[in-house]
Write an enzyme that holds these catalytic residues in place. Sequence first.
Site: not given
Ligand code: 5GP
Length: 185
Positions: A109-110, A113-114, A117, A162, A175
């Site tokens: 995964e790239d 964050d939380t 996902t 971000f 990207r």
């Molecule tokens: P989570 O469910 O962990 O909060 O969010 C994960 C997803 O949020 C990542 O796969 C990505 O799509 C998006 N995301 C969270 N932070 C960033 C960020 O700093 N930049 C970008 N481009 N996407 C983010």
Amino acid sequence: MVANTERTDPDYKIGKALFSEKEIGDRVQLLANKIVSEMSGRDLLVVGILNGAVIFLSDLVRRMPAEFNVKIDFMSISSYGNAAKSSGVVRILKDIGSDIEGRDVLVVEDIIDTGLTLSYLLNIMYTRKPAHLRTCVLLDKQEKREVAVKVDYCGFVIPDVFVVGYGLDYGGKWRHLPDIRAVDF
Ligand code: 5GP
């Protein structure tokens, strides 16, 4: 005369690089070495999460030696949240074409964050009974975590900014940048 109310100035811009192309390359090499040394002698299925992980995954697997048995597959998901807040409920738009029962799987995964996902996605994958399920993320916003997720391989821990570039986008843009930059909103 009608005033032109259209904004001509962009309301955001990309800042300086958080990580240069060279720093990313060096880190990806270390991750590849670690994965190969810990999983040698086994067959590995690397599952990339589209679209964000595509550049990271491409670089990661190309740093693995020819004798390492690695296969690649992709999954495309859409989150029910928005760019600012993930809901953690994901819809699978494209599933992997491989049966993962009894296999060693590495989800790439790239960014996490939380954690909502990846956690949701891993729960789906576990129901398919892989022998081992590991995770590799390029970027980890550890301080934002809301649910515990096992991150086995991590490129960089970053603060709550971000970021774009190296596969990560903002509204579909940036990207293609070879480095990782923060967006100034
Ligand atoms: P989570 O469910 O962990 O909060 O969010 C994960 C997803 O949020 C990542 O796969 C990505 O799509 C998006 N995301 C969270 N932070 C960033 C960020 O700093 N930049 C970008 N481009 N996407 C983010």
